[in-house]
Design a protein around this motif. Sequence first.
Motif, PDB file in Angstrom:
ATOM      1  N   GLN A 213       7.475  -4.902 -24.615  1.00 45.76           N
ATOM      2  CA  GLN A 213       7.501  -6.493 -25.100  1.00 45.76           C
ATOM      3  C   GLN A 213       8.110  -7.158 -24.101  1.00 45.76           C
ATOM      4  OE1 GLN A 213       4.314  -7.361 -26.267  1.00 45.76           O
ATOM      5  NE2 GLN A 213       5.161  -9.142 -28.085  1.00 45.76           N
ATOM      6  N   GLN A 214       9.132  -6.534 -23.887  1.00 44.87           N
ATOM      7  CA  GLN A 214      10.567  -6.973 -22.604  1.00 44.87           C
ATOM      8  C   GLN A 214      10.032  -7.089 -21.703  1.00 44.87           C
ATOM      9  OE1 GLN A 214      14.627  -5.532 -23.605  1.00 44.87           O
ATOM     10  NE2 GLN A 214      14.368  -7.022 -25.711  1.00 44.87           N
ATOM     11  N   LEU A 215       8.913  -6.073 -21.517  1.00 42.57           N
ATOM     12  CA  LEU A 215       8.779  -6.010 -19.348  1.00 42.57           C
ATOM     13  C   LEU A 215       7.453  -6.750 -19.748  1.00 42.57           C
ATOM     14  CD1 LEU A 215       9.081  -1.662 -19.659  1.00 42.57           C
ATOM     15  CD2 LEU A 215      10.758  -3.712 -18.418  1.00 42.57           C
ATOM     16  N   GLU A 216       6.921  -6.850 -20.494  1.00 43.82           N
ATOM     17  CA  GLU A 216       5.135  -7.303 -20.371  1.00 43.82           C
ATOM     18  C   GLU A 216       5.610  -8.363 -19.983  1.00 43.82           C
ATOM     19  OE1 GLU A 216       2.684  -5.039 -22.765  1.00 43.82           O
ATOM     20  OE2 GLU A 216       3.126  -6.653 -23.892  1.00 43.82           O
ATOM     21  N   TYR A 217       6.599 -10.026 -20.803  1.00 44.66           N
ATOM     22  CA  TYR A 217       6.548 -11.008 -21.073  1.00 44.66           C
ATOM     23  C   TYR A 217       8.000 -10.926 -19.814  1.00 44.66           C
ATOM     24  CZ  TYR A 217       5.442 -12.928 -25.195  1.00 44.66           C
ATOM     25  OH  TYR A 217       4.472 -13.502 -25.831  1.00 44.66           O
ATOM     26  N   LEU A 218       8.770 -10.183 -18.898  1.00 46.43           N
ATOM     27  CA  LEU A 218       9.457 -10.241 -17.556  1.00 46.43           C
ATOM     28  C   LEU A 218       8.015 -10.190 -16.108  1.00 46.43           C
ATOM     29  CD1 LEU A 218      11.679  -9.864 -15.607  1.00 46.43           C
ATOM     30  CD2 LEU A 218      11.709  -6.956 -15.722  1.00 46.43           C
ATOM     31  N   GLY A 219       7.017  -9.446 -16.612  1.00 47.38           N
ATOM     32  CA  GLY A 219       5.922  -9.579 -15.411  1.00 47.38           C
ATOM     33  C   GLY A 219       5.612 -11.197 -15.827  1.00 47.38           C
ATOM     34  N   LEU A 220       4.993 -11.766 -16.787  1.00 46.69           N
ATOM     35  CA  LEU A 220       4.401 -12.517 -16.739  1.00 46.69           C
ATOM     36  C   LEU A 220       4.960 -13.797 -17.120  1.00 46.69           C
ATOM     37  CD1 LEU A 220       2.195 -11.759 -20.391  1.00 46.69           C
ATOM     38  CD2 LEU A 220       1.059 -12.002 -18.170  1.00 46.69           C
ATOM     39  N   GLY A 221       5.833 -13.415 -17.206  1.00 46.56           N
ATOM     40  CA  GLY A 221       7.347 -15.423 -16.837  1.00 46.56           C
ATOM     41  C   GLY A 221       7.582 -15.363 -15.220  1.00 46.56           C
ATOM     42  N   SER A 222       7.813 -13.765 -14.440  1.00 45.87           N
ATOM     43  CA  SER A 222       7.717 -13.635 -13.484  1.00 45.87           C
ATOM     44  C   SER A 222       6.231 -14.401 -12.623  1.00 45.87           C
ATOM     45  CB  SER A 222       7.832 -12.700 -12.966  1.00 45.87           C
ATOM     46  OG  SER A 222       9.312 -11.911 -12.695  1.00 45.87           O
ATOM     47  N   ALA A 223       5.495 -14.053 -13.312  1.00 43.65           N
ATOM     48  CA  ALA A 223       3.776 -14.935 -12.720  1.00 43.65           C
ATOM     49  C   ALA A 223       4.583 -16.599 -13.192  1.00 43.65           C
ATOM     50  CB  ALA A 223       3.043 -14.117 -13.385  1.00 43.65           C
ATOM     51  N   PHE A 224       3.879 -16.894 -14.097  1.00 41.85           N
ATOM     52  CA  PHE A 224       3.596 -18.106 -14.414  1.00 41.85           C
ATOM     53  C   PHE A 224       5.419 -19.205 -13.719  1.00 41.85           C
ATOM     54  CE2 PHE A 224       2.156 -16.524 -18.716  1.00 41.85           C
ATOM     55  CZ  PHE A 224       0.703 -16.764 -18.190  1.00 41.85           C
ATOM     56  N   GLY A 225       6.120 -18.056 -13.894  1.00 39.34           N
ATOM     57  CA  GLY A 225       7.780 -19.229 -13.262  1.00 39.34           C
ATOM     58  C   GLY A 225       6.842 -19.347 -11.905  1.00 39.34           C
ATOM     59  N   ALA A 226       6.134 -18.103 -11.080  1.00 43.73           N
ATOM     60  CA  ALA A 226       6.461 -18.726  -9.726  1.00 43.73           C
ATOM     61  C   ALA A 226       5.177 -19.974  -9.461  1.00 43.73           C
ATOM     62  CB  ALA A 226       5.518 -17.207  -8.726  1.00 43.73           C
ATOM     63  N   LEU A 227       4.055 -19.710 -10.313  1.00 40.72           N
ATOM     64  CA  LEU A 227       3.056 -20.609 -10.358  1.00 40.72           C
ATOM     65  C   LEU A 227       3.945 -22.064 -10.843  1.00 40.72           C
ATOM     66  CD1 LEU A 227       0.149 -19.155 -12.904  1.00 40.72           C
ATOM     67  CD2 LEU A 227       0.362 -19.094 -10.114  1.00 40.72           C
ATOM     68  N   VAL A 228       4.526 -22.138 -11.964  1.00 44.75           N
ATOM     69  CA  VAL A 228       5.137 -24.006 -12.137  1.00 44.75           C
ATOM     70  C   VAL A 228       5.702 -23.728 -10.196  1.00 44.75           C
ATOM     71  CG1 VAL A 228       6.551 -24.721 -13.422  1.00 44.75           C
ATOM     72  CG2 VAL A 228       5.393 -22.950 -14.851  1.00 44.75           C
ATOM     73  N   LEU A 229       6.636 -23.628 -10.071  1.00 43.55           N
ATOM     74  CA  LEU A 229       7.593 -24.031  -8.390  1.00 43.55           C
ATOM     75  C   LEU A 229       6.477 -23.818  -7.561  1.00 43.55           C
ATOM     76  CD1 LEU A 229      10.498 -21.035  -9.055  1.00 43.55           C
ATOM     77  CD2 LEU A 229      10.333 -24.239  -9.143  1.00 43.55           C
ATOM     78  N   LEU A 230       5.142 -23.406  -7.729  1.00 43.05           N
ATOM     79  CA  LEU A 230       3.937 -23.310  -6.630  1.00 43.05           C
ATOM     80  C   LEU A 230       4.175 -25.378  -6.523  1.00 43.05           C
ATOM     81  CD1 LEU A 230       2.312 -20.298  -5.954  1.00 43.05           C
ATOM     82  CD2 LEU A 230       4.293 -21.264  -4.766  1.00 43.05           C
ATOM     83  N   ILE A 231       3.591 -25.268  -8.047  1.00 42.51           N
ATOM     84  CA  ILE A 231       2.628 -26.886  -8.949  1.00 42.51           C
ATOM     85  C   ILE A 231       4.142 -27.732  -8.048  1.00 42.51           C
ATOM     86  CG2 ILE A 231       2.271 -28.150 -10.657  1.00 42.51           C
ATOM     87  CD1 ILE A 231       1.265 -25.550 -12.220  1.00 42.51           C
ATOM     88  N   VAL A 232       4.853 -27.668  -8.803  1.00 49.98           N
ATOM     89  CA  VAL A 232       6.371 -28.805  -8.832  1.00 49.98           C
ATOM     90  C   VAL A 232       6.059 -28.941  -6.762  1.00 49.98           C
ATOM     91  CG1 VAL A 232       8.489 -29.552  -8.289  1.00 49.98           C
ATOM     92  CG2 VAL A 232       7.811 -28.379 -10.438  1.00 49.98           C
ATOM     93  N   ALA A 233       6.659 -27.977  -6.202  1.00 51.90           N
ATOM     94  CA  ALA A 233       6.160 -27.531  -4.758  1.00 51.90           C
ATOM     95  C   ALA A 233       4.911 -28.836  -3.904  1.00 51.90           C
ATOM     96  CB  ALA A 233       6.027 -26.549  -3.886  1.00 51.90           C
ATOM     97  N   CYS A 234       3.212 -28.593  -4.890  1.00 53.50           N
ATOM     98  CA  CYS A 234       2.456 -29.437  -4.650  1.00 53.50           C
ATOM     99  C   CYS A 234       3.197 -30.722  -4.344  1.00 53.50           C
ATOM    100  CB  CYS A 234       1.316 -28.626  -5.071  1.00 53.50           C
ATOM    101  SG  CYS A 234       0.480 -27.303  -4.432  1.00 53.50           S
ATOM    102  N   VAL A 235       3.320 -31.293  -5.796  1.00 52.16           N
ATOM    103  CA  VAL A 235       3.732 -32.218  -6.386  1.00 52.16           C
ATOM    104  C   VAL A 235       4.578 -33.134  -5.498  1.00 52.16           C
ATOM    105  CG1 VAL A 235       4.614 -34.043  -8.045  1.00 52.16           C
ATOM    106  CG2 VAL A 235       2.992 -32.541  -8.200  1.00 52.16           C
ATOM    107  N   ALA A 236       5.800 -32.435  -5.117  1.00 55.39           N
ATOM    108  CA  ALA A 236       6.858 -32.521  -4.174  1.00 55.39           C
ATOM    109  C   ALA A 236       6.398 -33.463  -2.944  1.00 55.39           C
ATOM    110  CB  ALA A 236       7.825 -32.115  -3.947  1.00 55.39           C
TER     111      ALA A 236
END
Length: 625
Positions: A213-236
């Motif tokens: 579970q920790q490995l899966e959430y590590l992968g998904l968290g990395s993906a979602f974190g990248a997507l959220v940062l990209l969204i913030v970059a788009c807004v800026a």
Amino acid sequence: MPHFKLMAVPDRQAGKCMPRGLAARALRLAAATGLLLSFAAGGQQPAPEVQQRRTAGEVVLTDDAGSLSAGPLAQVWLDETGGAGIEQVLQPGVHFEPEQADTVHPLRPGAAVWMRLRLLRAEGEQRQWLLVFANPLLDEVSVWQMDDSGRWRVQTAGDRVPVDRWPEAGRYPVFRLELPAGQPREVYAQVRSAIRTSVPVRLSTDVAHNQRQQLEYLGLGSAFGALVLLIVACVAQGWAYRDRAWAGYAIYAGLSTLCVMAYTGVAGHLLWPSARAWADAAPGVLAFLSAGAAVLFVRDLTAVPARNRMLGRATGICGWLAVPLAPAYLLFERKLALDTLSVYLALVAALNVAVAWMAWRRRDVVGLWVLFAYVPLAAAVTAAMLRLLGWLPASFVAQYAVVAAIVLEVPLLLVALSIRSRERHGAHVREQALATQDALTGLIAQHLFQDQLQQVVSRFKHDREDAAIVFIDLVNHARIKAQHGQTVAEQSLLRSVIKLRRLVRDVDTVSRIGEARFALIMEGVRSRAVITDRAARLIAAGLMPLQGLKPEVTLQFHAAAVLLCENPVEAGELPEALGALLGSMSPRTRRPIRFLDPPDTQPIPIQTDTSGGPGSDSELLPASG
């Protein structure tokens, strides 16, 4: 994050987003690394010797086993009506058969498949064992176990049950097994789904499951974190450029991120754990919205309507069709809703690939980036559709292929948006420059020169700040145009600007105020020698033909100047006065550099006072006698 959450709707596909430069590479690397770790966790297989440890039909569980696939160890029975309970299943007339690997069960609304496992935890083993159903297509999973008093107890999880009521909250159903050491126990599981699907199930110790579970959430968290940062970059970026395309992309990327979170069960676990109907329908509704936003975004990015009206109209209709289809997904019968979603996703993928291909064929680099982004996503969506139709078994890699494709697609689309945004921003800058610069020469526009001239004259009057104003004519421009054509005449003007810029200071103001007339403001100059030197060098440079130029064209200049310290002419009168001075020169004059003469000074008249008052000549004494 412990334990699993089940995801109901089988076909979810989503979105896009990405920043630039080194940060973008780091984010992509983090996302890719996380997904690789997730795939590594998903690809773990039980040790062969563990799967073979069976005694009299019982699966023997030992602590060192860790995790093993329970499918080949189970027996299954398909309940066509879906109405059987545990009492009916225990009747002798129910025939369980061994489960085949990757079997796709013909499930439909109302039907259910039963699985039976006979388990024995070995003597002296201490680990807690779990029964894990890691299939996001399942609607409801119920597990029956017998307690110490001999009664059957049931626990239920799945998309149709709020996550906060699951026995183990997570992304998909997980059940703790009550297995006293040395005592064989039977475990029954009832699985419901609205579509044909396989039922990947595994037995795992709590330690192995938590690590996974920790490995899966590590992968998904990395993906979602990248997507959220990209969204913030788009807004800026949109705020900085005042560009609505970035805001639209941020909205689209946000919908896509929510869709992926719903598809992977993260949203049901963390965002709406108390929801019932919405948790089941959210992946499909968000898939419609994100797919529609994708079509509209790619349509705007590649400028389809301006190049192919029919395709532009088709993409527009397809994109806005998601608005009524998203709420309709909640109302349709589930199989019809899933079939509609599959067709829509296939149409979106085909349109986006076709639009990108056409843009690339036009040698538009944006089309190539969009093509790179959508080809993997189209393949992943096709695999998801085949899984929906029951032609492919559910597997970890197949399940998360859409997630990996979206995480890859989002940065690529942001690269395409960055390229297009730079092009549009450059065009906007050039458009604005037309209002302030001469289109041919790039010199400041005539109205701005007039404003600057007014300020210089005003400063001289109030603060005595010296300045010189020079008008320069390319005298033979009309002859060049008549003999060699418009192109050579324009080239002669550009050559004139180049020669002129080489002789003036950076602080001097240069403008084109006529077809072949240039104006120059030199602040701080109060000597005719400075003007004469610069003008003479310009005239000499014009008479030297450019080496290799065909035809050989020389440039003939005349210059008229005024020093404000000599002749403080009004700003409104200067253009007319200097223009008249230039017009008075003959083409072959030997004095091509002339200055406005200072105004003539008149002697002050001597006034005679005849009043006879004190101090007048009448005060002289008369001659004696």
